[in-house]
Design a protein around this motif. Structure first.
Motif, PDB file in Angstrom:
ATOM      1  N   GLN A 155       0.804  -1.221   0.000  1.00  0.00           N
ATOM      2  CA  GLN A 155       0.000   0.000   0.000  1.00  0.00           C
ATOM      3  C   GLN A 155       0.841   1.277   0.000  1.00  0.00           C
ATOM      4  O   GLN A 155       0.316   2.349  -0.270  1.00  0.00           O
TER       5      GLN A 155
ATOM      6  N   HIS B 289       1.472  -9.235   5.093  1.00  0.00           N
ATOM      7  CA  HIS B 289       0.295  -8.372   4.885  1.00  0.00           C
ATOM      8  C   HIS B 289      -0.177  -8.580   3.442  1.00  0.00           C
ATOM      9  O   HIS B 289      -0.179  -7.658   2.627  1.00  0.00           O
TER      10      HIS B 289
ATOM     11  N   ASN C 101      -1.377 -10.625   9.007  1.00  0.00           N
ATOM     12  CA  ASN C 101      -2.345  -9.540   9.130  1.00  0.00           C
ATOM     13  C   ASN C 101      -3.718  -9.998   8.672  1.00  0.00           C
ATOM     14  O   ASN C 101      -3.887 -10.423   7.522  1.00  0.00           O
ATOM     15  N   GLU C 102      -4.677  -9.920   9.569  1.00  0.00           N
ATOM     16  CA  GLU C 102      -6.091 -10.174   9.255  1.00  0.00           C
ATOM     17  C   GLU C 102      -6.280 -11.412   8.380  1.00  0.00           C
ATOM     18  O   GLU C 102      -6.751 -11.339   7.241  1.00  0.00           O
TER      19      GLU C 102
ATOM     20  N   TYR D 120     -12.172  -1.819  13.267  1.00  0.00           N
ATOM     21  CA  TYR D 120     -12.884  -0.804  12.478  1.00  0.00           C
ATOM     22  C   TYR D 120     -14.359  -0.764  12.880  1.00  0.00           C
ATOM     23  O   TYR D 120     -14.912   0.280  13.115  1.00  0.00           O
TER      24      TYR D 120
ATOM     25  N   TRP E 186     -19.054   1.934   6.421  1.00  0.00           N
ATOM     26  CA  TRP E 186     -18.572   1.176   7.577  1.00  0.00           C
ATOM     27  C   TRP E 186     -19.186   1.795   8.826  1.00  0.00           C
ATOM     28  O   TRP E 186     -19.146   3.029   8.996  1.00  0.00           O
TER      29      TRP E 186
ATOM     30  N   GLU F  46      -4.352  -1.635  14.268  1.00  0.00           N
ATOM     31  CA  GLU F  46      -5.015  -0.792  13.263  1.00  0.00           C
ATOM     32  C   GLU F  46      -6.313  -0.254  13.832  1.00  0.00           C
ATOM     33  O   GLU F  46      -7.038  -0.980  14.526  1.00  0.00           O
TER      34      GLU F  46
ATOM     35  N   TRP G 135      -4.456   3.558  11.859  1.00  0.00           N
ATOM     36  CA  TRP G 135      -4.352   3.297  10.429  1.00  0.00           C
ATOM     37  C   TRP G 135      -4.791   4.552   9.725  1.00  0.00           C
ATOM     38  O   TRP G 135      -5.942   4.949   9.886  1.00  0.00           O
TER      39      TRP G 135
ATOM     40  N   SER H 269      -5.705   2.156  -0.930  1.00  0.00           N
ATOM     41  CA  SER H 269      -6.702   1.275  -0.326  1.00  0.00           C
ATOM     42  C   SER H 269      -6.934   0.154  -1.339  1.00  0.00           C
ATOM     43  O   SER H 269      -7.276   0.426  -2.487  1.00  0.00           O
ATOM     44  N   TRP H 270      -6.781  -1.078  -0.917  1.00  0.00           N
ATOM     45  CA  TRP H 270      -6.694  -2.231  -1.830  1.00  0.00           C
ATOM     46  C   TRP H 270      -7.671  -2.152  -3.001  1.00  0.00           C
ATOM     47  O   TRP H 270      -7.286  -2.298  -4.149  1.00  0.00           O
TER      48      TRP H 270
ATOM     49  N   ASN I  33     -10.111   0.425  -3.264  1.00  0.00           N
ATOM     50  CA  ASN I  33     -10.726   1.752  -3.411  1.00  0.00           C
ATOM     51  C   ASN I  33      -9.760   2.802  -3.923  1.00  0.00           C
ATOM     52  O   ASN I  33     -10.039   4.002  -3.834  1.00  0.00           O
TER      53      ASN I  33
ATOM     54  N   LYS J   1      -9.785   6.923  -0.985  1.00  0.00           N
ATOM     55  CA  LYS J   1     -10.158   6.603   0.393  1.00  0.00           C
ATOM     56  C   LYS J   1      -8.916   6.818   1.250  1.00  0.00           C
ATOM     57  O   LYS J   1      -7.986   6.014   1.224  1.00  0.00           O
TER      58      LYS J   1
ATOM     59  N   TYR K 160      -6.722   7.674   4.794  1.00  0.00           N
ATOM     60  CA  TYR K 160      -6.726   7.359   6.224  1.00  0.00           C
ATOM     61  C   TYR K 160      -5.684   8.137   7.022  1.00  0.00           C
ATOM     62  O   TYR K 160      -5.702   8.127   8.239  1.00  0.00           O
TER      63      TYR K 160
END
Ligand code: BG6
Length: 490
Positions: free
Chosen positions: A23, A124, A169-170, A301, A361, A387, A433, A440-441, A443, A447, A449
């Motif tokens: 990113q 990630h 990550n996630e 989030y 969100w 995050e 974050w 943004s992957w 978007n 977007k 942050y």
């Protein structure tokens, strides 16, 4: 619990900010870096917003010293970044690329020079493309030794200079997006394959943790999980039961494995009934039980709200006429369809009490306290918020970005985090974050942050100028005072 006064943040609390290699770095084919599955995916037309890629991103690879200088100015105590596996080992399992390793060596040295604690994420989402091509990526156990070799390389190179390490990550997000929804690489839509790949990621995670404990006994390691508390829509016991199901399905399926070395019992029964349970050998069981994280990274989030799933309890009323008789998973009125059709355990719905961001969100600071309390109560591991932040369409007006909405969002979340600490949660740090605007992957670059605006858009990298936003000053002051001014809300 309501308080007149909140406990102070611990004196050595790690106020930080985060990013991920794909990113921010750019330089996607420079200095010997191999392609990752994200390079391939984003280069394929139709996969990302306006065809945006991380080819240049915010060019952190070439602006690293400037970026760390801004982090120092912000007063960061910690910076969480990820290493691009294919920069260090271009084909994922073969020779190490010295230039790739050197970039991270310089980054870590620069952070240390500025008194900023590096927090290194091993994975990630940017799997080396070569491992996808050769083995089928996370669907093959052959990726586990490759991951172990990559981890060993980093542990040996940076074990002395990095104390905090994040493994995956996630995992819930990248397996879900990659194998259920098919909107991340490898773009598969097959839940059986998702559960199988997820199990292999669990084994890789456990292998990395055990190796770390052997090679870096003074360090701390844990996964970063995208956690959201689950609320029942109503007090109807059927909705409460649905929330229990969703909690297993969204959270415990990963956290129980990380922290207890086993999959949650009821969901295992459900997946076995549905023929979706991955193969778990005795050796797998032993490995998963043997690997204990030192802390849990929590990415927060929003949570989720659910109601009973009508498949498990078919409705008897007139609404039934709207149901499609042909597809068993679409036997519900539109808008109430199970979002996870292979496991009809709950329906996700919108929460009527919560506002939403520009991207839909839910904004739920209280849910942050709920999340921290739930996870700490259950697993009793130190927590590290790796995050949390607000994606918004920031505008540069007269050279400034007045992101008061971000300040309000972050302040509310920092407040409930402080309440959770007052409740008794052991929290070691908070990485917002993100440090700067990034890709943004799905978007693109609209977007945003960050605390630092980066002057680029979806169509052009422009001049990539870094411009601190209003929230930069707010976060700076918060860090300087260790959050002293944050007190209970009205
Ligand atoms: C997390 C990821 O899921 O959410 C980040 O770890 C990501 O990499 C962040 O950028 C925000 O998601 P999005 O889709 O708004 O960029």
């Amino acid at each position: 619990m309501y308080y007149d006064k909140l406990k102070d943040f611990p004196p050595n609390f790690l106020w930080g900010a985060a990013s991920a290699a794909y990113q921010v770095e750019g330089a996607y084919a420079e200095d010997g870096k191999g392609p990752s599955i994200w390079d391939t995916y984003a280069h394929t037309p139709g996969n990302t917003f306006k065809g945006t890629t991380g080819d240049v991103a915010i060019d952190h690879y070439h602006h690293m010293a400037e970026d760390v200088g801004l982090m120092a100015k912000l007063g960061l105590k910690a910076y969480r970044f990820s290493v691009a596996w294919s920069r260090v080992i271009p084909d994922g399992e073969g020779a190490v690329n010295p230039a790739g390793l050197d970039f991270y060596r310089r980054l870590i040295a620069e952070l240390r020079k500025n008194g900023i604690e590096p927090v290194l994420t091993l994975y990630h989402w940017d799997l080396p493309q070569a491992l996808q091509d050769k083995y089928g990526g996370w669907e093959s156990r052959a990726v586990i030794p490759a991951f172990a070799k990559y981890c060993r390389t980093l542990f040996e190179a940076f074990g002395d200079s990095v104390k905090y390490w994040v493994t995956m990550n996630e995992q819930n997000v990248f397996t879900g997006m990659g194998y259920r929804w098919g909107n991340h690489p490898p773009k598969v839509q097959d839940v059986r394959r998702m559960y199988a790949a997820n199990h292999i990621v669990n084994l890789a995670n456990a292998t990395a943790i055990n190796l770390f404990h052997e090679l870096v006994p003074s360090g701390l390691i844990g996964p970063s999980f995208g956690y959201g508390p689950v609320y029942p829509l109503t007090g109807d016991p059927n909705d409460v039961l649905a929330a229990l199901n969703a909690d297993d399905f969204n959270n415990n399926w990963w956290l129980d494995v990380y922290c207890r070395g086993e999959y949650p019992y009821f969901m295992r029964q459900q997946l076995t009934r549905a023929g979706l349970m991955p193969e778990v050998t005795d050796a797998d069981d032993q490995l998963l039980k043997s690997a204990k994280p030192d802390f849990l990274g929590i990415n927060y989030y929003h949570g989720g709200t659910v109601q009973q799933n009508r498949l498990e309890k078919p409705v008897q009323d007139a609404e039934q006429k709207d149901f499609s008789a042909t597809d068993p998973y679409l036997m519900q009125p539109k808008g109430e369809q199970a979002q996870n059709p292979e496991v009809p355990m709950f329906n996700s719905v919108s929460n009527p009490y919560l506002q939403k961001t520009d991207w839909g969100w839910e904004i739920d600071p209280v849910g942050f306290r709920v999340a921290l309390r739930q996870v700490y109560e259950k697993y009793r591991l130190p927590l590290f918020v790796t995050e949390n932040g607000l994606g918004a369409k920031d505008e540069l007006v007269d050279g400034q970005v007045n992101d008061d909405y971000r300040i309000a969002y972050l302040e509310d979340h920092v407040r409930t985090m402080k309440e959770a600490i007052t409740d008794g949660v052991d929290l070691i740090g908070y990485c917002a974050w993100s440090f700067s605007d990034i890709l943004s992957w799905l978007n693109g670059y609209r977007k945003r942050y960050g605390f630092v605006f980066v002057d680029r858009d979806d169509d052009s990298a422009k001049d990539l100028r870094r411009i601190p936003k209003k929230s930069f000053t707010w976060y700076h002051d918060l860090i300087q005072t260790n959050g002293a001014a944050i007190q209970p809300g009205k």
